[in-house]
Design a protein around this motif. Sequence first.
Motif, PDB file in Angstrom:
ATOM      1  N   UNK A 172      18.027  -4.722   2.178  1.00 28.82           N
ATOM      2  CA  UNK A 172      18.708  -3.395   2.448  1.00 28.82           C
ATOM      3  C   UNK A 172      18.626  -2.684   1.065  1.00 28.82           C
ATOM      4  N   UNK A 173      18.333  -1.526   0.882  1.00 32.24           N
ATOM      5  CA  UNK A 173      18.277  -1.100  -0.429  1.00 32.24           C
ATOM      6  C   UNK A 173      18.952   0.364  -0.357  1.00 32.24           C
ATOM      7  N   UNK A 174      19.176   1.163  -1.534  1.00 35.27           N
ATOM      8  CA  UNK A 174      19.858   2.335  -1.551  1.00 35.27           C
ATOM      9  C   UNK A 174      18.627   3.382  -1.940  1.00 35.27           C
ATOM     10  N   UNK A 175      18.507   4.588  -2.030  1.00 41.55           N
ATOM     11  CA  UNK A 175      17.715   5.594  -2.478  1.00 41.55           C
ATOM     12  C   UNK A 175      17.062   5.458  -3.788  1.00 41.55           C
ATOM     13  N   UNK A 176      17.892   4.788  -4.598  1.00 40.89           N
ATOM     14  CA  UNK A 176      17.391   4.753  -5.871  1.00 40.89           C
ATOM     15  C   UNK A 176      16.329   3.184  -5.949  1.00 40.89           C
ATOM     16  N   UNK A 177      16.341   2.549  -4.994  1.00 39.45           N
ATOM     17  CA  UNK A 177      15.789   1.194  -5.007  1.00 39.45           C
ATOM     18  C   UNK A 177      16.655  -0.033  -5.432  1.00 39.45           C
ATOM     19  N   UNK A 184      15.973   0.558  13.856  1.00 40.81           N
ATOM     20  CA  UNK A 184      15.694   0.092  12.808  1.00 40.81           C
ATOM     21  C   UNK A 184      14.336  -0.580  12.128  1.00 40.81           C
ATOM     22  N   UNK A 185      13.994  -0.358  10.923  1.00 43.40           N
ATOM     23  CA  UNK A 185      12.616  -1.048  10.497  1.00 43.40           C
ATOM     24  C   UNK A 185      13.184  -2.284  10.467  1.00 43.40           C
ATOM     25  N   UNK A 186      12.029  -3.392   9.920  1.00 40.23           N
ATOM     26  CA  UNK A 186      12.338  -4.535   9.200  1.00 40.23           C
ATOM     27  C   UNK A 186      12.469  -5.503  10.663  1.00 40.23           C
ATOM     28  N   UNK A 187      12.755  -6.734  10.102  1.00 44.51           N
ATOM     29  CA  UNK A 187      12.989  -7.810  11.266  1.00 44.51           C
ATOM     30  C   UNK A 187      11.684  -7.903  12.014  1.00 44.51           C
ATOM     31  N   UNK A 188      11.635  -7.937  13.270  1.00 41.64           N
ATOM     32  CA  UNK A 188      10.537  -8.202  14.083  1.00 41.64           C
ATOM     33  C   UNK A 188       9.513  -7.246  13.707  1.00 41.64           C
ATOM     34  N   UNK A 197       3.358   1.791   2.693  1.00 39.06           N
ATOM     35  CA  UNK A 197       4.223   3.122   3.363  1.00 39.06           C
ATOM     36  C   UNK A 197       5.786   2.767   3.589  1.00 39.06           C
ATOM     37  N   UNK A 198       6.085   1.404   3.274  1.00 42.09           N
ATOM     38  CA  UNK A 198       7.314   1.107   3.126  1.00 42.09           C
ATOM     39  C   UNK A 198       8.175   0.901   1.743  1.00 42.09           C
ATOM     40  N   UNK A 199       9.464   1.190   1.734  1.00 45.61           N
ATOM     41  CA  UNK A 199      10.068   1.036   0.453  1.00 45.61           C
ATOM     42  C   UNK A 199      10.367  -0.243  -0.073  1.00 45.61           C
ATOM     43  N   UNK A 200       9.897  -1.318   0.664  1.00 49.68           N
ATOM     44  CA  UNK A 200      10.268  -2.747   0.488  1.00 49.68           C
ATOM     45  C   UNK A 200       9.989  -3.090  -1.058  1.00 49.68           C
ATOM     46  N   UNK A 242       6.730 -16.810   5.476  1.00 48.14           N
ATOM     47  CA  UNK A 242       7.820 -16.250   4.996  1.00 48.14           C
ATOM     48  C   UNK A 242       7.737 -14.871   4.864  1.00 48.14           C
ATOM     49  N   UNK A 243       8.706 -13.874   5.588  1.00 48.87           N
ATOM     50  CA  UNK A 243       8.673 -12.633   5.918  1.00 48.87           C
ATOM     51  C   UNK A 243       9.293 -11.802   4.993  1.00 48.87           C
ATOM     52  N   UNK A 244       8.845 -11.089   4.322  1.00 48.79           N
ATOM     53  CA  UNK A 244       9.666 -10.021   3.195  1.00 48.79           C
ATOM     54  C   UNK A 244       9.626  -8.861   3.967  1.00 48.79           C
ATOM     55  N   UNK A 245      10.902  -8.334   4.178  1.00 51.40           N
ATOM     56  CA  UNK A 245      11.036  -7.058   5.029  1.00 51.40           C
ATOM     57  C   UNK A 245      12.179  -6.121   4.495  1.00 51.40           C
ATOM     58  N   UNK A 246      12.208  -5.048   5.021  1.00 55.69           N
ATOM     59  CA  UNK A 246      13.214  -3.970   4.598  1.00 55.69           C
ATOM     60  C   UNK A 246      13.908  -3.314   5.723  1.00 55.69           C
TER      61      UNK A 246
END
Length: 408
Positions: A230-235, A169-173, A65-68, A156-160
């Motif tokens: 951090x990504x833009x709308x186009x990924x 905000x999403x991401x991080x914790x 459900x995330x754009x990560x 190793x945490x991969x987040x967006x």
Amino acid sequence: MEIRLAYDHKGLTLDVPDSMITDRFGLSTVDRPVTYTEFTAGLAASGGERFLSCELPLFVVNDGFRNTPTRRLLEWLDMFDNSILDRARFLIATGAHGGPTPEHLSTIFGSYLDRVCHRVNWHDARALGDMDKIGVDHFGGEVFLNRQALSAEKLFVIGSVEPHYFAGFTGGRKSLFPGLTDLATIERNHNLANSLEAAPLKLKGNPVSEHFDELLGLCDLDRIFTAQVVMDAGGRIERICLGRLDQAFAEATQAAVSLYSHEIARKYDIIVAEIRPPLDKNLYQAQKALENTQTAVVDGGTVILVTPCNEGVGSNHFFDLANSWDRETNRPADGIPRFGSHKLSRVNAMTKRINVRIVSSLPEDHARQVFYEPLDDINEYLAKYEKETHGLRLAVVHDAGHTVLHTT
């Protein structure tokens, strides 16, 4: 004027009356995306190589459900050291969501799925037997965390990072809380979202965010390394912040503010909120677009969500809870808050001030049960609105699940 909106696979054309004063927001774009060379340089500078060199690194990744851009980072890590993906284990931070579908697994891992699938697990917030207690929060509630994450030598945490409608905000914790914690802790946290101080872009003074900080303080952050994207709308990747979870998250939020938020001087009569994948799958996720735009609408104005919701409502928790919801007091009929209460209380409160409409494939009774009024023909609605009141102000917000409008 015609404006094209994303909607399912076909799209939708908005026919805006010429007399409407119309502004458009989004999509966020990056001129020069982050490169593989910059990523590896950042790994070296932040100590990431030390985490990757351990025998069995554990990667915590977001669910479908995330754009990560998990797949892209796995590709870069494989290029950096082609033994990493064959040594690593993977834990999907599902929080209170269900387990990943085959489609979600493909979204997360892409072409690497066959290579890593036998070392992929996902969190179940209801399975206390798979967790250990790490402390107690200020509510007096016990806090649990996934045992696999606790026992890993290096995490190793991969987040967006992007705006979130009640956590700031999403991401991080959020990869750990709610990603890898127990349902009762998630429920205590999410019940704080009944407060109007829980809002997009807001961290200080936000009770949800401050509870997350408290929970994160129960963890040993020295054994956790992260890549916050951090990504833009186009990924396209605008920034990758590497290092300690708390520090990388703080850096990434600053980049997300400049990319995803728009300050407006005057509120709008109508906002059309276009929702793009993956948040367009169900109503549970689509609510984020309403939250990101509703404060930019005048009292008595309208927010129209445009989202197919092909997976339905998305959660039975708040949908079933609506059967016993007292709309006047804005709480469950028995007065006891439960998981999902925040979803209902926030939308119900909004309907006291504005009209909340939705263009979707949901059955009409399902939308109405959770306080959204279905809309069959958005162009007919705009034409009728314009005929009754000339000179209306309209905002069309593309990718509204990630784009925030806020007043000065």
